[in-house]
Design a protein around this motif. Structure first.
Motif, PDB file in Angstrom:
ATOM      1  N   VAL A  74       0.846  -1.195   0.000  1.00  0.00           N
ATOM      2  CA  VAL A  74       0.000   0.000   0.000  1.00  0.00           C
ATOM      3  C   VAL A  74       0.884   1.249   0.000  1.00  0.00           C
ATOM      4  O   VAL A  74       0.703   2.164  -0.815  1.00  0.00           O
ATOM      5  N   PHE A  75       1.869   1.278   0.890  1.00  0.00           N
ATOM      6  CA  PHE A  75       2.731   2.464   1.000  1.00  0.00           C
ATOM      7  C   PHE A  75       3.648   2.634  -0.209  1.00  0.00           C
ATOM      8  O   PHE A  75       4.122   3.727  -0.471  1.00  0.00           O
ATOM      9  N   ASN A 119       1.059   4.037  -3.022  1.00  0.00           N
ATOM     10  CA  ASN A 119       0.675   5.459  -2.895  1.00  0.00           C
ATOM     11  C   ASN A 119       1.893   6.376  -2.657  1.00  0.00           C
ATOM     12  O   ASN A 119       1.744   7.515  -2.238  1.00  0.00           O
ATOM     13  N   THR A 150       4.296   6.692  -0.618  1.00  0.00           N
ATOM     14  CA  THR A 150       4.791   7.147   0.685  1.00  0.00           C
ATOM     15  C   THR A 150       6.272   6.799   0.837  1.00  0.00           C
ATOM     16  O   THR A 150       7.075   7.628   1.272  1.00  0.00           O
ATOM     17  N   MET A 173       8.537   9.026  -1.072  1.00  0.00           N
ATOM     18  CA  MET A 173       8.726  10.364  -0.500  1.00  0.00           C
ATOM     19  C   MET A 173       9.936  10.421   0.431  1.00  0.00           C
ATOM     20  O   MET A 173      10.609  11.446   0.513  1.00  0.00           O
TER      21      MET A 173
HETATM   22  C1  NAG Z   1      -0.979   5.904   1.876  1.00  0.00           C
HETATM   23  O1  NAG Z   1      -1.762   4.902   2.489  1.00  0.00           O
HETATM   24  C2  NAG Z   1      -1.710   4.893   3.917  1.00  0.00           C
HETATM   25  C3  NAG Z   1      -2.467   3.665   4.416  1.00  0.00           C
HETATM   26  O2  NAG Z   1      -3.737   3.606   3.883  1.00  0.00           O
HETATM   27  C4  NAG Z   1      -2.271   6.188   4.459  1.00  0.00           C
HETATM   28  O3  NAG Z   1      -2.170   6.199   5.861  1.00  0.00           O
HETATM   29  C5  NAG Z   1      -1.457   7.340   3.876  1.00  0.00           C
HETATM   30  O4  NAG Z   1      -1.999   8.563   4.273  1.00  0.00           O
HETATM   31  C6  NAG Z   1      -1.437   7.271   2.359  1.00  0.00           C
HETATM   32  N1  NAG Z   1      -0.501   8.285   1.884  1.00  0.00           N
HETATM   33  C7  NAG Z   1      -0.736   9.002   0.786  1.00  0.00           C
HETATM   34  C8  NAG Z   1       0.340   9.988   0.422  1.00  0.00           C
HETATM   35  O5  NAG Z   1      -1.729   8.886   0.093  1.00  0.00           O
END
Ligand code: NAG
Ligand code: NAG
Ligand code: NAG
Ligand code: NAG
Ligand code: NAG
Length: 568
Positions: free
Chosen positions: A361-362, A365, A367, A370
């Motif tokens: 997931v990370f 998206n 993360t 980053m």
């Molecule tokens: C990525 O996913 C996580 C877990 O769902 C969430 O906490 C986080 O805010 C998301 N980050 C972004 C940048 O979308």
């Protein structure tokens, strides 16, 4: 590595050395002394020569470093137009070789690397005539104040810095639609095992050059697989050390928490020799202060082909099932596991990475991206501002973007600058001291550590847990180790079968081909390099995958024997 010799003993040694040099002058033997037991026609092939062979034969006067260096330079000339692996050759290499030959003749041998030519990835800075550019015109002509620490350590160990190898530009921290092994300065690097084959990256040139014997070996850097993937793709041994075992001072960075400098070589022992030479504390890279050893281990010293006896080796195959591991990789991997078991290891199957789904997931998206983006912004600024001469006055990511867009040789926009745009636009803080950076770093250590490699290592094997995990080649598996700063060693495992269908990407780079090599990964706890090296050595000695496997479709032909008559 300091030697503990008392002043008195030291005096005695100096006296003996002097005596010896007097003797060697008075009995001045020609370069090819009688001690050499090898018929020049039978000197080892530079496709396969090892450090042990080079140092024995230099000692016996079979050839000189000067001649060896000439042979490597000829090999580079023979194949560079095909593979583009070596970006620049050191104009001083022959003079350095000559000096090291003289030193040896006078009785001073610095160690196993004395007189051995090594190539450096083009992001590892040297203060000499070589440029350090990460493959970009932005830094062509830039000058650093001193050698990077790893380059300085290589020099003091007696290695000859033969030149700089090509790479994925900016170690792959620029574009989201470029190709592995491409940079503006050298174009596309390809691998020796099939015409046009992707060399993997970002230490692509180091991989291809070490494979084709354009030097004894090379240094690469690894943020997330950049040593490991080009090593497996080029049938090599690669070591991604624990972050902090090797200094990153004056190495063009991506991420201080993930970057690691390490060796790429044809044998485990050679990679271990190079690692021992470059590892160590360095005041200019405080991550090295975490090194737990009083003295850096001699990783090459006690290698033993029976190292699997009594070892506890884990297999996180619950994770493999969720990954797209190619069938030939999987088949050879299963055979390797049986071989490791047959050689006395206890095998623990069905291990999992508890946080694997969360990791996905990370990753999806961005993360995890980053974290590296934030560190790049901070770390590149420091590198650029430490330059003694900065020809295009580039101070930060914004300047880099401007420069790269304007210089047509950088092939913008066909090759994007998306990662820099993301660094500047999407990341909501200025540098890696903000709270977000800290939070993502903790997340990285958790996902790769307790939720990943370290958790799996602790989940079996009793109170002390397992010694190591063994895994098939996979970018994702390496990334999971890398985000937690952990060490990985890859050793040749197999080759895609002869009837493999050739696949290409949109730019025509071959992404799957017959004979394409792949590797076996050993992964462990921080500072456990010795264990991983021992297992890789045992695997290499029992299987000899590299030696028995298919050959490159094109090889350089120059050999030491062609240079036996040359003198400085
Ligand atoms: C990525 O996913 C996580 C877990 O769902 C969430 O906490 C986080 O805010 C998301 N980050 C972004 C940048 O979308
Ligand atoms: C380094 O780059 C400069 C161009 O600025 C070039 O003249 C020089 O030959 C390069 N050095 C090497 C060793 O290729
Ligand atoms: C090798 O080829 C590449 C691509 O043409 C070139 O950029 C590089 O300078 C060449 N290296 C040497 C040592 O000539
Ligand atoms: C190194 O220094 C930086 C900033 O100066 C700090 O954030 C980091 O924690 C230090 N690392 C180690 C291992 O001491
Ligand atoms: C790469 O991305 C850039 C910017 O997004 C785009 O303009 C360019 O056409 C892309 N190149 C290829 C070959 O897809």
């Amino acid at each position: 590595m300091h030697s503990h010799i008392s002043p008195k003993k030291h005096w005695l040694l100096t006296f003996l050395a002097l005596l010896l040099s007097v003797v060697s002058i008075t009995t001045a033997t020609p370069v090819c002394s009688k001690k050499c037991k090898i018929d020049p026609a039978k000197l080892p092939d530079l496709m396969a020569i090892t450090i042990d062979e080079i140092s024995t034969q230099l000692r016996d006067g079979c050839f000189t470093s000067y001649q060896l260096t000439q042979a490597y330079m000829a090999r580079i000339r023979q194949v560079n137009c095909t593979f583009h692996a070596v970006l620049e050759v050191n104009p001083d290499a022959l003079d350095i070789a000559k000096t090291l030959d003289e030193e040896r003749a006078s009785g001073k041998v610095r160690g196993p690397l004395h007189g051995v030519p090594i190539l450096l990835k083009d992001n590892i800075a040297t203060r000499d005539k070589l440029n350090t550019t990460s493959g970009s015109y932005a830094l062509l002509g830039a000058r650093v104040k001193r050698d990077s620490t790893v380059a300085a350590k290589l020099r003091s160990s007696g290695a000859i810095i033969l030149g700089k190898t090509g790479l994925s530009e900016w170690s792959n921290h620029r574009s989201d639609n470029s190709t592995s092994g491409w940079s503006a300065r050298h174009g596309q690097i390809t691998s020796g095992y099939y015409p046009g084959l992707r060399p993997e990256g970002s230490s692509s040139g180091s991989g291809v050059a070490a494979d084709l014997g354009l030097a004894l070996g090379a240094l690469g850097t690894d943020t997330s697989g950049s040593i490991i993937a080009p090593s497996w793709r080029n049938n090599l041994v690669g070591i991604r050390p624990t972050v902090g075992l090797t200094s990153r001072a004056l190495v063009i960075p991506i991420s201080e928490r993930q970057d690691s400098v390490g060796p790429m070589a044809r044998t485990v022992k050679d990679a271990a020799y190079i690692l021992s030479a470059i590892a160590g504390k360095c005041s200019a890279d405080n991550y090295t202060s975490a090194i737990p050893f009083k003295q850096i281990p001699e990783y090459w010293k006690d290698l033993n082909k029976d190292s699997f006896k009594g070892a506890k080796i884990g297999i996180p195959d619950a994770v493999f099932k969720k990954l797209d591991i190619p069938a030939p990789f999987k088949e050879e991997f299963d055979k390797a596991v049986e071989m490791i078991r047959g050689n006395g290891a206890s095998i623990y199957k069905d291990l999992d990475f508890k946080s694997y789904d969360q990791y996905n997931v990370f990753t999806a998206n961005h993360t995890l991206y980053m974290a590296c983006g934030l560190e790049f912004k901070t770390n590149i600024k420091k590198y650029l501002n430490d330059l003694e001469f900065n020809p295009n006055n580039i101070r930060n990511t914004e300047d880099l973007m401007k420069y790269t867009k304007a210089d047509r040789r950088e092939e913008y926009p066909d090759r994007s600058i998306y990662l820099w745009e993301a660094d500047t636009k999407l990341i909501p803080c200025e540098d890696n001291t903000c709270k977000l950076a800290w939070d993502i770093t903790q997340l990285r250590y958790q996902l790769g550590g307790e939720g990943g490699i370290l958790g799996a290592l602790a989940s079996a094997g009793g109170k002390d847990g397992l010694d190591a995990l063994v895994m098939p080649a996979s970018d994702t598996l390496v990334d999971i180790a890398a985000i937690a700063g952990l060490p990985v060693v890859t050793v040749p495992l197999g080759f895609r079968p002869k009837d493999t269908e050739v696949k290409k990407d949109e730019r025509g780079v071959v992404t799957a081909a017959p004979n394409e090599p792949f590797g076996l990964l050993f992964v462990g706890k921080a500072w456990d390099e010795q264990k991983l090296i021992n297992y890789a050595y045992a695997f290499e000695q029992k299987t000899q995958v590299r030696r028995k496997g298919p050959k490159q479709y094109k090889m350089p032909t120059a050999q030491i024997k062609d240079y036996m008559q040359t003198k400085p």
